[in-house]
Structures are given as C-alpha cells and as structure tokens.
Scaffold this motif. Structure first.
Motif, mmCIF file in Angstrom:
data_model
loop_
_atom_site.group_PDB
_atom_site.id
_atom_site.type_symbol
_atom_site.label_atom_id
_atom_site.label_comp_id
_atom_site.label_asym_id
_atom_site.label_seq_id
_atom_site.Cartn_x
_atom_site.Cartn_y
_atom_site.Cartn_z
ATOM 1 N N PHE A 88 8.374 108.236 34.471
ATOM 2 C CA PHE A 88 9.001 108.224 35.797
ATOM 3 C C PHE A 88 10.519 108.358 35.709
ATOM 4 O O PHE A 88 11.145 109.023 36.526
ATOM 5 N N ASN A 89 11.125 107.714 34.701
ATOM 6 C CA ASN A 89 12.593 107.701 34.591
ATOM 7 C C ASN A 89 13.154 108.818 33.713
ATOM 8 O O ASN A 89 14.366 108.900 33.519
ATOM 9 N N MET A 90 12.298 109.674 33.186
ATOM 10 C CA MET A 90 12.778 110.760 32.328
ATOM 11 C C MET A 90 13.436 111.855 33.163
ATOM 12 O O MET A 90 13.067 112.089 34.315
ATOM 13 N N ASP A 91 14.417 112.519 32.569
ATOM 14 C CA ASP A 91 15.058 113.666 33.202
ATOM 15 C C ASP A 91 13.979 114.710 33.494
ATOM 16 O O ASP A 91 13.314 115.196 32.580
ATOM 17 N N PRO A 92 13.776 115.058 34.767
ATOM 18 C CA PRO A 92 12.713 116.024 35.096
ATOM 19 C C PRO A 92 12.909 117.381 34.437
ATOM 20 O O PRO A 92 11.951 118.106 34.197
ATOM 21 N N ARG A 93 14.145 117.724 34.099
ATOM 22 C CA ARG A 93 14.392 118.997 33.407
ATOM 23 C C ARG A 93 13.780 118.986 32.009
ATOM 24 O O ARG A 93 13.340 120.031 31.514
ATOM 25 N N VAL A 94 13.740 117.813 31.381
ATOM 26 C CA VAL A 94 13.106 117.689 30.072
ATOM 27 C C VAL A 94 11.613 117.939 30.198
ATOM 28 O O VAL A 94 11.015 118.657 29.390
ATOM 29 N N ILE A 95 11.002 117.347 31.220
ATOM 30 C CA ILE A 95 9.564 117.537 31.438
ATOM 31 C C ILE A 95 9.257 119.012 31.680
ATOM 32 O O ILE A 95 8.297 119.560 31.132
ATOM 33 N N VAL A 96 10.088 119.672 32.481
ATOM 34 C CA VAL A 96 9.903 121.102 32.731
ATOM 35 C C VAL A 96 9.979 121.887 31.433
ATOM 36 O O VAL A 96 9.128 122.741 31.153
ATOM 37 N N SER A 97 10.983 121.604 30.616
ATOM 38 C CA SER A 97 11.150 122.330 29.346
ATOM 39 C C SER A 97 9.964 122.133 28.421
ATOM 40 O O SER A 97 9.491 123.080 27.780
ATOM 41 N N ASP A 152 12.439 129.663 38.766
ATOM 42 C CA ASP A 152 13.756 129.062 38.584
ATOM 43 C C ASP A 152 13.639 127.625 38.093
ATOM 44 O O ASP A 152 12.910 126.821 38.674
ATOM 45 N N GLU A 153 14.354 127.303 37.010
ATOM 46 C CA GLU A 153 14.199 125.996 36.366
ATOM 47 C C GLU A 153 14.572 124.830 37.276
ATOM 48 O O GLU A 153 13.900 123.803 37.285
ATOM 49 N N GLN A 154 15.647 124.970 38.037
ATOM 50 C CA GLN A 154 16.040 123.878 38.921
ATOM 51 C C GLN A 154 14.976 123.625 39.986
ATOM 52 O O GLN A 154 14.676 122.481 40.326
ATOM 53 N N SER A 155 14.387 124.694 40.508
ATOM 54 C CA SER A 155 13.318 124.545 41.495
ATOM 55 C C SER A 155 12.119 123.824 40.885
ATOM 56 O O SER A 155 11.518 122.949 41.519
ATOM 57 N N LEU A 156 11.792 124.167 39.645
ATOM 58 C CA LEU A 156 10.688 123.488 38.970
ATOM 59 C C LEU A 156 11.008 122.023 38.713
ATOM 60 O O LEU A 156 10.133 121.159 38.827
ATOM 61 N N ALA A 157 12.260 121.732 38.383
ATOM 62 C CA ALA A 157 12.657 120.342 38.155
ATOM 63 C C ALA A 157 12.514 119.525 39.435
ATOM 64 O O ALA A 157 12.098 118.365 39.402
ATOM 65 N N CYS A 158 12.844 120.128 40.562
ATOM 66 C CA CYS A 158 12.662 119.448 41.852
ATOM 67 C C CYS A 158 11.183 119.204 42.111
ATOM 68 O O CYS A 158 10.786 118.137 42.605
ATOM 69 N N LEU A 159 10.361 120.188 41.788
ATOM 70 C CA LEU A 159 8.919 120.076 41.967
ATOM 71 C C LEU A 159 8.348 118.974 41.083
ATOM 72 O O LEU A 159 7.557 118.141 41.540
ATOM 73 N N VAL A 160 8.752 118.940 39.830
ATOM 74 C CA VAL A 160 8.275 117.926 38.889
ATOM 75 C C VAL A 160 8.728 116.538 39.321
ATOM 76 O O VAL A 160 7.950 115.574 39.311
ATOM 77 N N SER A 161 9.978 116.425 39.703
ATOM 78 C CA SER A 161 10.535 115.130 40.083
ATOM 79 C C SER A 161 9.797 114.523 41.272
ATOM 80 O O SER A 161 9.484 113.338 41.285
ATOM 81 N N ARG A 162 9.495 115.351 42.245
ATOM 82 C CA ARG A 162 8.846 114.860 43.477
ATOM 83 C C ARG A 162 7.335 114.739 43.322
ATOM 84 O O ARG A 162 6.733 113.753 43.735
ATOM 85 N N ILE A 174 19.209 112.031 42.795
ATOM 86 C CA ILE A 174 20.034 111.314 41.822
ATOM 87 C C ILE A 174 19.715 111.791 40.400
ATOM 88 O O ILE A 174 20.615 112.038 39.590
ATOM 89 N N SER A 175 18.431 111.909 40.095
ATOM 90 C CA SER A 175 18.034 112.295 38.732
ATOM 91 C C SER A 175 18.484 113.712 38.389
ATOM 92 O O SER A 175 18.685 114.040 37.220
ATOM 93 N N LEU A 176 18.653 114.559 39.415
ATOM 94 C CA LEU A 176 19.045 115.952 39.183
ATOM 95 C C LEU A 176 20.510 116.222 39.498
ATOM 96 O O LEU A 176 21.004 117.330 39.270
ATOM 97 N N ALA A 190 10.253 126.942 45.361
ATOM 98 C CA ALA A 190 9.295 127.041 44.256
ATOM 99 C C ALA A 190 7.883 127.227 44.784
ATOM 100 O O ALA A 190 7.137 128.093 44.301
ATOM 101 N N LEU A 191 7.500 126.435 45.764
ATOM 102 C CA LEU A 191 6.155 126.531 46.327
ATOM 103 C C LEU A 191 5.904 127.908 46.927
ATOM 104 O O LEU A 191 4.846 128.519 46.696
ATOM 105 N N SER A 192 6.854 128.398 47.687
ATOM 106 C CA SER A 192 6.708 129.701 48.327
ATOM 107 C C SER A 192 6.581 130.805 47.284
ATOM 108 O O SER A 192 5.711 131.695 47.389
ATOM 109 N N PHE A 193 7.415 130.742 46.256
ATOM 110 C CA PHE A 193 7.390 131.754 45.202
ATOM 111 C C PHE A 193 6.059 131.732 44.457
ATOM 112 O O PHE A 193 5.468 132.780 44.192
ATOM 113 N N ILE A 194 5.575 130.525 44.103
ATOM 114 C CA ILE A 194 4.322 130.407 43.361
ATOM 115 C C ILE A 194 3.144 130.909 44.201
ATOM 116 O O ILE A 194 2.273 131.634 43.697
#
Length: 201
Positions: A88-97, A152-162, A174-176, A190-194
């Motif tokens: 839960f507290n991990m940087d969502p960008r790490v999870i995306v990567s 887009d990585e930032q869009s995916l990070a938002c998706l993962v975080s939420r 805050i996390s991003l 991200a949702l629209s693109f996918i």
C-alpha cells in the motif's frame, strides 16, 4: 561495465546473472531497462534500509529463462492481488515498472460487457468512481496481465495507486507528487486509451 559482466557470464556458460537492491524507482528502472526481469519483491519493508528488497535476473540459458519466467509470473500475480495490503505504501511507479517487466499471459482476463459499460459511464461523468471500482480493477488486471501495448507511465501509476493499492485521490496525489484532480484525469486517460486499444465499446 554491465555489458562486460554479461559477456563474461556467457563466456563462462553461466545460467543467469542478477542483482538485489532496495525498490527505488530509478534503480528499478535502470535494471529493467537493461533487460533484467524481476522475480522477487519482499513482502516486508526493511526498515533499516528504508525499502523493499527486489531481486532481478537476466537469464542466459534456456533452462534459466523458463525458471525466471515462472518466478516473474508469480510476482506479477502477487502484485496484482496484494498491493492493497502488502504494498500500500510503495511508490506506485515502482509497481508499474515491476509489472511492465514481467512476462505477458496472452488472453488472461475476460472483460464482461457490463464492466465496459460502467467504465464508459464513469468516463462520461454518469457514475462516480466508487460505483465502477471493480470494473476498473478488472480492466487494469487485464492490461497488466496481457501487456499488449504501452500506456503513459504516469497514467498507469495513477491507475495502480487508486485501483490496486486502494489509495484515496488525495493520498494517490501525495504518493505521485501531483494534485488529486490530476490523478483522476490521468486515470481516466489510461482507462479510455486501454478501452480503445482493446476496442471495447
């Protein structure tokens, strides 16, 4: 220097080479960019080192490739199913990567028409996020499981975080390091693109 190490490993007929480090975004990006596949992520944060331990491997032999792919798929499944609890507290960008560096699973997740219609209604402003959360999670799981195209990585990070981590808009922001309104905007992008790439109407 890394190429020299890899060439030496091939000359000596090693099965694989790898590295272990703390799950820092820039460090994870370095290793995955160089073709190293994540096979392990600690379930508990090392407080003294300030992060979660990661192991990445670059297989050299065919046997190692099969083993690494199997381990990496297990890690993918772990991240998709436990990020809301364990990470839960991990940087969502790490999870995306990490997720983007694991093998794809072909057509791994079906997407019911009702879920698609609910997401479209959310994108059109007809339903709030909480009413479509399960649909968003399902589509996100489909995307990361199958890994058919880049987003887009930032869009995916938002998706993962939420979606996977279950953060509020505020805590996702805050996390991003971005405003919560931008988190939702990027998530919708991200949702629209996918949906469009999958041709889900």
């Amino acid at each position: 220097m890394l190429r020299n190490v890899e060439n030496r490993a091939k000359e000596e007929n090693l099965d694989w080479i790898g590295s272990s480090f703390q799950a820092n975004y820039d460090v994870v990006k370095f290793w995955t960019k160089n073709g190293y596949i994540p096979v392990y992520l600690a379930s508990k944060k090392n407080e003294s080192l300030g992060g979660y331990s990661v192991i990445v491997i670059k297989p050299i032999s065919d046997t190692a490739r099969k083993i690494v792919d199997s381990l990496s798929l297990l890690l993918k499944d772990k991240l998709l199913r436990t990020s809301h609890q364990v990470y839960f507290n991990m940087d969502p960008r790490v999870i995306v990567s990490l997720l983007r560096s694991t093998p794809s699973v072909g057509l791994g997740v079906d997407m019911p028409d009702l879920y698609v219609r609910k997401i479209r209604a959310y994108l059109n402003g007809e339903l709030p996020y909480n009413s479509v959360a399960e649909s968003v999670h399902r589509l996100s799981e489909k995307y990361f499981t199958e890994s058919k195209f880049d987003v887009d990585e930032q869009s995916l990070a938002c998706l993962v975080s939420r979606s996977f981590q279950g953060k509020s808009w505020y805590h996702a922001g805050i996390s991003l390091g971005i405003p919560s309104k931008i988190v939702e905007t990027k998530l919708k992008e991200a949702l629209s693109f996918i949906l469009d790439k999958y041709k889900l109407n």
